[in-house]
Design an enzyme around this catalytic site. Structure first.
Site, PDB file in Angstrom:
ATOM      1  N   ASP A  52     -10.420   6.515  55.876  1.00 53.92           N
ATOM      2  CA  ASP A  52     -10.764   5.201  56.427  1.00 53.92           C
ATOM      3  C   ASP A  52     -11.290   5.115  57.767  1.00 53.92           C
ATOM      4  OD1 ASP A  52      -8.231   5.532  57.371  1.00 53.92           O
ATOM      5  OD2 ASP A  52      -7.771   3.429  56.487  1.00 53.92           O
ATOM      6  N   SER A 142       2.883   0.127  52.989  1.00 57.90           N
ATOM      7  CA  SER A 142       2.101  -0.756  53.741  1.00 57.90           C
ATOM      8  C   SER A 142       2.944  -2.094  53.902  1.00 57.90           C
ATOM      9  CB  SER A 142       0.839  -1.163  53.264  1.00 57.90           C
ATOM     10  OG  SER A 142       0.032  -0.059  53.384  1.00 57.90           O
ATOM     11  N   ASP A 188      -5.105  -0.348  54.586  1.00 55.75           N
ATOM     12  CA  ASP A 188      -4.174  -1.073  54.090  1.00 55.75           C
ATOM     13  C   ASP A 188      -4.418  -2.716  53.927  1.00 55.75           C
ATOM     14  OD1 ASP A 188      -3.348   1.596  54.344  1.00 55.75           O
ATOM     15  OD2 ASP A 188      -2.008   1.114  56.010  1.00 55.75           O
TER      16      ASP A 188
HETATM   17  C1  GLA Z   1      -2.119   4.824  56.844  1.00 60.79           C
HETATM   18  C2  GLA Z   1      -3.261   3.984  57.715  1.00 60.79           C
HETATM   19  C3  GLA Z   1      -4.483   3.897  56.815  1.00 60.79           C
HETATM   20  C4  GLA Z   1      -4.835   5.152  56.537  1.00 60.79           C
HETATM   21  C5  GLA Z   1      -3.881   6.011  55.587  1.00 60.79           C
HETATM   22  C6  GLA Z   1      -4.500   7.466  55.545  1.00 60.79           C
HETATM   23  O1  GLA Z   1      -1.800   4.228  55.860  1.00 60.79           O
HETATM   24  O2  GLA Z   1      -2.602   2.639  58.015  1.00 60.79           O
HETATM   25  O3  GLA Z   1      -5.262   3.191  57.666  1.00 60.79           O
HETATM   26  O4  GLA Z   1      -5.575   5.952  57.353  1.00 60.79           O
HETATM   27  O5  GLA Z   1      -2.827   6.143  56.621  1.00 60.79           O
HETATM   28  O6  GLA Z   1      -5.068   7.452  54.579  1.00 60.79           O
END
Ligand code: GLA
Length: 399
Positions: A52, A142, A188
């Site tokens: 991302d 998340s 997320d």
């Molecule tokens: C965490 C971060 C996301 C992403 C993932 C890995 O969840 O919050 O933004 O970078 O790691 O894909």
């Protein structure tokens, strides 16, 4: 979450309970009724890890586990937040909200949302908020994005703010990046805000264009198991920031705006321009991972859900060997799930612990869950938590 057979693959929680807990918390702390309740889910990422912030592609989906905020506006410019995670409410005003980092701990995510809205020029109403959540904290599902999204939804509506939901992910990400100080990408927040039941969210993180990709597990006779590895997050924040810095430096050396601009066909040529072996591995992960997302999307579009399995597993190998973000607990869960017949399995989320997902035939879910639990016991790891999940809806007002 439990660790035994039929109960092992527990369907994720009843949505009503968490809402009732938020309301009860509101009544108890503040008296009276909330003006409304707003919910936002956790997420897993089907594929597309650490792509991302490289302007690439991701394919997450929202979980049936949710965070609910019961809230009401107040007349002054103050925000009082209570969460079932903490005994006492936290209260802050514009002074703390306007100075990133002033409010810390879980309430920092709430203050971050107030900050991001005010910084974007919105008149944020003062509010009393009570937060309850079924999204486990620290498992890489998340929980922070869920709090941000539910609070954002509440404040936007309580204040009658003219702010369409497709702008929420960027604002919530800013809260996390600039108020809380975590340099995460936009996956997320997008997943928990824009997710849709029965679909995975195909997101182009550069353009923020999304496509809802049907991901109907029931019709296909499949299940997604989510295994909480229970691995403590070892140095996760510092390692995440280091991976991001290394990708940005590589893009600079390669003369592209972001690693998304390196196509798989050009990978070998790009790798030859990088002198350092570690950086080459990081780049190879990101470039091949972007392609795997595109390939999975193509398979899902044509209903070939089982055939995505090897790509999920290849993603895990790439995270383990090239991006170097897995730990023994997640590798054990992946290996055990595959040995027990999963079509594919991979760590999901930022890494250094967190969760593993496995794509399995629905009727094999308990056996695969048992196999993972047994492998953990054999290695002397704390028992994993295991859920079956299906894609659920993103942030919304409940009533
Ligand atoms: C965490 C971060 C996301 C992403 C993932 C890995 O969840 O919050 O933004 O970078 O790691 O894909």
């Amino acid at each position: 979450m439990t660790g035994r057979t039929a109960a092992t693959a527990t369907p994720a929680a009843t949505p009503g309970d968490v809402a009732a807990r938020a309301t009860a918390g509101f009544r108890q702390r503040y008296g009276g009724q909330p003006a409304g309740r707003w919910a936002a889910p956790g997420r897993v990422n089907l594929i597309g890890e650490h792509t991302d912030y490289n302007d690439g592609f991701v394919l997450p989906f929202a979980l049936p586990l949710r965070t609910v905020v019961a809230a009401a506006a107040r007349d002054d410019e103050r925000w009082t937040v209570w969460s079932e995670l903490s005994a006492d409410p936290v209260e802050f005003g514009p002074a703390e909200a306007d100075e990133p980092g002033q409010v810390t701990g879980w309430a920092g995510y709430v203050a971050g949302v107030v900050w991001t809205l005010r910084a974007a020029g919105y008149a944020v109403p003062g509010a009393r908020l009570a937060v309850a959540s079924d999204v486990p904290v620290g498992s890489g599902l998340s929980s922070s994005a869920a709090v941000e999204a539910a609070v954002l939804a509440a404040l936007v509506e309580l204040g009658g703010l003219d702010l369409p939901a497709d702008r929420w992910p960027r604002l919530a990400q800013r809260a996390e990046n600039d108020y809380v100080g975590a340099p995460t990408g936009i996956m997320d927040q997008s997943a928990v805000i824009r997710g849709r039941a029965g679909h995975a969210l195909f997101l182009d993180c550069r353009t923020e264009v999304v496509e809802q990709i049907p991901f109907d597990l029931d019709t296909a006779g499949l299940a997604v198991l989510v295994v909480d590895s229970r691995a403590p997050h070892r140095h996760a924040d510092g390692e995440y920031a280091a991976r991001r810095a290394s990708c940005e430096e590589a893009a600079r050396v390669l003369g592209v705006p972001a690693l998304r601009d390196v196509a798989v066909a050009d990978l070998d040529a790009a790798l030859r321009k990088l002198s350092d072996g570690e950086t080459r591995r990081r780049v190879r992960h990101v470039v091949t991972e972007n392609q795997r997302v595109l390939d999975v999307v193509e398979l899902l579009r044509t209903g070939r859900v089982r055939d995505t399995g090897p790509l999920l597993t290849a993603s895990h190998a790439s995270m383990r060997d090239d991006f170097e973000i897995t730990v023994p607990e997640v590798d054990t869960a992946v290996d055990a799930a595959l040995a027990a017949g999963a079509y594919g399995a991979r760590m999901t989320g930022g890494g250094f612990g967190g969760c593993v997902l496995a794509l399995v035939d629905a009727d094999r879910a308990p056996a695969v869950a048992d196999a993972v639990t047994a492998a953990y016991a054999e290695r002397g790891f704390a028992a994993p938590g295991i859920l079956t999940v299906r894609p659920a809806a993103g942030a919304a007002r409940l009533d």
